[in-house]
Design an enzyme around this catalytic site. Sequence first.
Site, mmCIF file in Angstrom:
data_model
loop_
_atom_site.group_PDB
_atom_site.id
_atom_site.type_symbol
_atom_site.label_atom_id
_atom_site.label_comp_id
_atom_site.label_asym_id
_atom_site.label_seq_id
_atom_site.Cartn_x
_atom_site.Cartn_y
_atom_site.Cartn_z
ATOM 1 N N ASP A 62 -8.558 -4.693 2.059
ATOM 2 C CA ASP A 62 -7.354 -5.440 1.697
ATOM 3 C C ASP A 62 -7.438 -6.906 2.116
ATOM 4 O O ASP A 62 -6.564 -7.693 1.764
ATOM 5 C CB ASP A 62 -6.119 -4.807 2.372
ATOM 6 C CG ASP A 62 -5.847 -3.408 1.850
ATOM 7 O OD1 ASP A 62 -6.042 -3.196 0.650
ATOM 8 O OD2 ASP A 62 -5.453 -2.539 2.643
ATOM 9 N N ASP A 112 0.854 -1.188 0.000
ATOM 10 C CA ASP A 112 0.000 0.000 0.000
ATOM 11 C C ASP A 112 0.885 1.230 0.000
ATOM 12 O O ASP A 112 2.032 1.159 0.427
ATOM 13 C CB ASP A 112 -0.778 0.043 1.338
ATOM 14 C CG ASP A 112 -2.172 -0.502 1.147
ATOM 15 O OD1 ASP A 112 -2.443 -0.998 0.062
ATOM 16 O OD2 ASP A 112 -2.974 -0.417 2.091
ATOM 17 N N ASP A 114 -3.944 -2.312 5.177
ATOM 18 C CA ASP A 114 -4.428 -1.870 6.491
ATOM 19 C C ASP A 114 -5.947 -1.810 6.539
ATOM 20 O O ASP A 114 -6.528 -1.847 7.592
ATOM 21 C CB ASP A 114 -3.831 -0.502 6.865
ATOM 22 C CG ASP A 114 -4.044 0.527 5.780
ATOM 23 O OD1 ASP A 114 -4.764 0.222 4.789
ATOM 24 O OD2 ASP A 114 -3.512 1.646 5.894
#
Length: 1128
Positions: free
Chosen positions: A709, A384, A705
């Site tokens: 995801d 990310d 996070d």
Amino acid sequence: MGDMTNSDFYSKNQRNEANHAGEFGCTLQELRSLMELRGTEAVVKIKETYGETEGLCRHLKTSPTEGLAGTAADLEKRKLIFGKNFIPPKKPKTFIQLVWEALQDVTLIILEIAAIISLGLSFYQPPGEGNEGDLLPADGIFIQGNDLKIDESSLTGESDQVRKSVDKDPMLLSGTHVMEGSGRMLVTAVGVNSQTGIIFTLLGAGGEEEEKKDKKGKMQDGNMENNQNKAKQQDGAAAMEMQPLKSAEGGEGDDKDKKKSNMHKKEKSVLQGKLTKLAVQIGKAGLVMSAITVIILVLYFAIDTFVVNKKQWLPECTPVYVQYFVKFFIIGVTVLVVAVPEGLPLAVTISLAYSVKKMMRDNNLVRHLDACETMGNATAICSDKTGTLTTNRMTVVQAYVGDVHYKEIPDPDSIPAKTMELLVNAIAINSAYTTKILPPEKEGGLPRQVGNKTECGLLGFVLDLKQDYEPVRSLIPEEKLYKVYTFNSVRKSMSTVIKMPDGSFRMYSKGASEIVLKKCSRILNAAGEPRIFRPRDRDEMVKKVIEPMACDGLRTICVAFRDFPSSPEPDWDNENDILSDLTCICVVGIEDPVRPEVPEAIRKCQRAGITVRMVTGDNINTARAIAIKCGIIHPGEDFLCLEGKEFNRRIRNEKGEIEQERIDKIWPKLRVLARSSPTDKHTLVKGIIDSTQVEQRQVVAVTGDGTNDGPALKKADVGFAMGIAGTDVAKEASDIILTDDNFSSIVKAVMWGRNVYDSISKFLQFQLTVNIVAVIVAFTGACITQDSPLKAVQMLWVNLIMDTFASLALATEPPTEALLLRKPYGRNKPLISRTMMKNILGHAVYQLTLIFTLLFVGEKMFKIDSGRNAPLHSPPSEHYTIIFNTFVMMQLFNEINARKIHGERNVFDGIFRNPIFCTIVLGTFAIQIVIVQFGGKPFSCSPLQLDQWMWCVFIGLGELVWGQVIATIPTSRLKFLKEAGRLTEKEEVPEEELNEDVEEIDHAERELRRGQILWFRGLNRIQTQIRVVKAFRSSLYEGLEKPESRTSIHNFMTHPEFRIEDSQPHIPLIDDTDLEEDPALKKNSSPPSSLNKNNSAIDSGINLTTDTSKSATSSSPGSPIHSLETSL
């Protein structure tokens, strides 16, 4: 929903759908598909289907103002139909289950059998002998309210708050936070049917659901087609995706078998697979050797006694003969026990447990032990951006104040006092008073940002300038603000008017620099005095200040003010006049800055042969700028930066199905995927894992996070969740939690993972040398002298040294940075390299030569009595004690040699950094002295003289010298050496891979926790799975393409011909000699083309779109698998 689980619920729902629709006018399935929609799409759907929100309330028999009547019967009925607002937790395994799993290990099974036999023999008696904001608890539709803003980052990953309105975006989702405003919502989905619940279900929460689904398998068969048709009618493919996909293609009776094969994690970790294979190979060899030993001993005894000496078998002699046979059998069992490396499971467990404990100090909380080792083989990391590579805090990093462009935060003394006062007031007053910066929660942490992220950035700028905004706000509280023009998409600015002490008015404004600067006619100069600001000055400023900031990926914000006289009071409603003739105070560049340690961490990853890719929801320009700052991309390299839409356009065929071949063309060069949805992330991860582009199968780690995801974290080989910013769903789906949310901790995980692999290899190198020598000595000695020179008790002591102690000593070596200087080993690299095989055989030759010399001529060398051919109950001999002692000394010194496995010469390097190793070697030596001198008959030892001891130690020291001789011989010359412990032969793979993908179909079925027990699963599981697969094979492919075509990512068959190189520079292994066999590894990737050419091509393609929701469900009716993956 009470005790009912999700799967129960589905089948009941499908059975009684008409019935429910009759009662409430809309089914659970319709509501779930409605909640999948966003924004105007959702508004249109509500209008078309229910005619405004009030219509939906009527269907659901509820009041938009009063809510439900609340009668017990009504509530029970609703719970039954729509479910309960509860996501069932996963059932933990019981202690007995964990023990049972541990007992499935091949090595342990062999030992258990040996133990039972030995126990049986022991009964034979011979004659005389162990977040801020309000959380939304359910999905619903916004009915009415004021200025409601929601932080949806936990679900979407986007940090900007989303304004909700009845006519634009009325969808409210569980797990999101209300940040501003208030409102009333109509609840449409709870528990496992809410968006958060669906993701939890995908991750396998709700333990009992899995078993119950099996029972429903038959029923689903009939419902499958209806579900597909229904899903086609609905635009959202997600309705389809959560249908239980059991036995849609398979027969009915196979469900139980299928369940068995699905019980465990879809694939063994690399090390587990290699070790299981090796343990089986060694076990078979040991079994053969022990059987031959027993047969030869029995035959020799029988021929010698009854043929050569022509003795009769007399009844009174039977106990004596049986005693001989029992002795032979015990020797056979001894050979077997020595051959089987029972220390392997222990070594792995010790190594992993030790690593996991130490990793905690490096901010890696390991949830699944095997993830630690898998990480050592990682070839790709999909990370990310927000919060992992960056700090997830909007921060002012550049400023233009007083005619100077500061590339970093200016020194407070360099700014004129007048300008500073205006700047602090403008930021403190002209921002929501709910936005503030609070002290950090943990010591050493960063201050917490509460409220609007951009305003937090500006307030942080005030603090960086050593000023404080609180006194300003307490002087002018919110109720004293005269007029506020709030930020909206039309104004693109926010302005606040205050009344000055002299009765005049001052307005502070801030907003997007291109908007606000157009309204400025003056600007504060270096002395803090306003000067004229003409259009040409503005153009120059855009060119010299704003464009360079934008190129660095910054968001530019202009802060300005304007004074109004007290009379006549301005017409505050005439916005165009009010918001003009402003004086610019400053222009600032805001970004979410890269964490300072990230570029170095990424450089280490790339040097270690790991490709880092950024997957983000942010726009492509910001993503590219951050990627360059991190070092993910370097100007001049041949790489791809794509947006989610363009990525989808490229990987799908005309029918909208994802094709593996198309993904294979993209992923090797893809470095940045911007504006990506959770589905895109999952598709990319799955595409890389399933790829057959390169020789080695890619091992992918993913960081995440947000709740969104979850599926990608689950699919990845290793999922990293953020410990601070991560949601519970992300943590639950992960293997390792980064307690400091820091990318550099991932590099530490790689180092530890590689160290585990190397520790096991060191242990194997040591143990297999002992195994080979001990087995050959026991076998040859028994066959020539009818007695093993090493007695059973001595063998057990040797076993203890080489198993328990050696695994402790060699498995606790600390990692070094040198581990990051080589490429990942990958799946196909054998556990025992040719260099290790050279060491094993070389040391075995030395040890065998000396032991046989001592065995046959030792009595002459030391002038002592021979121990060969001794009678059955004779006392221990000095001769055999010397052999035993020499054998142990050689193992002790060879343990030092075993510390290096890549052919390094200095075996003492770093030995004192591992006190456990030193303690064990010295401790073993001390115990050996006690056993030899005082062991007596139980250990079959006779005390030795000092000169005999000196010879034993001298021969042991010879191991170190011999190690240097072996290191001199080039491995490349020894063509006859074979490797061992290679994970998969090509022809074996399809069946296992087939099985892996059968499992991949049903996400909800997959167990959340990967086996936390590290004993490797027994071979019988693989065999069971292969049998199941063969049984299924014919039925699986009906309605699907033939496996040979390999066009779709979702085909059940994947092929494991992988090659390790990416577009990374070639990094040699430490052990260069091993490389010579593999010409594929010597090739380097093609030369890079120019950056600009590449990126312009991408930019031009960004606006091309595909309607993925429609295409997702358009795959063939026989194959529901396609749509499952397209919209998680």
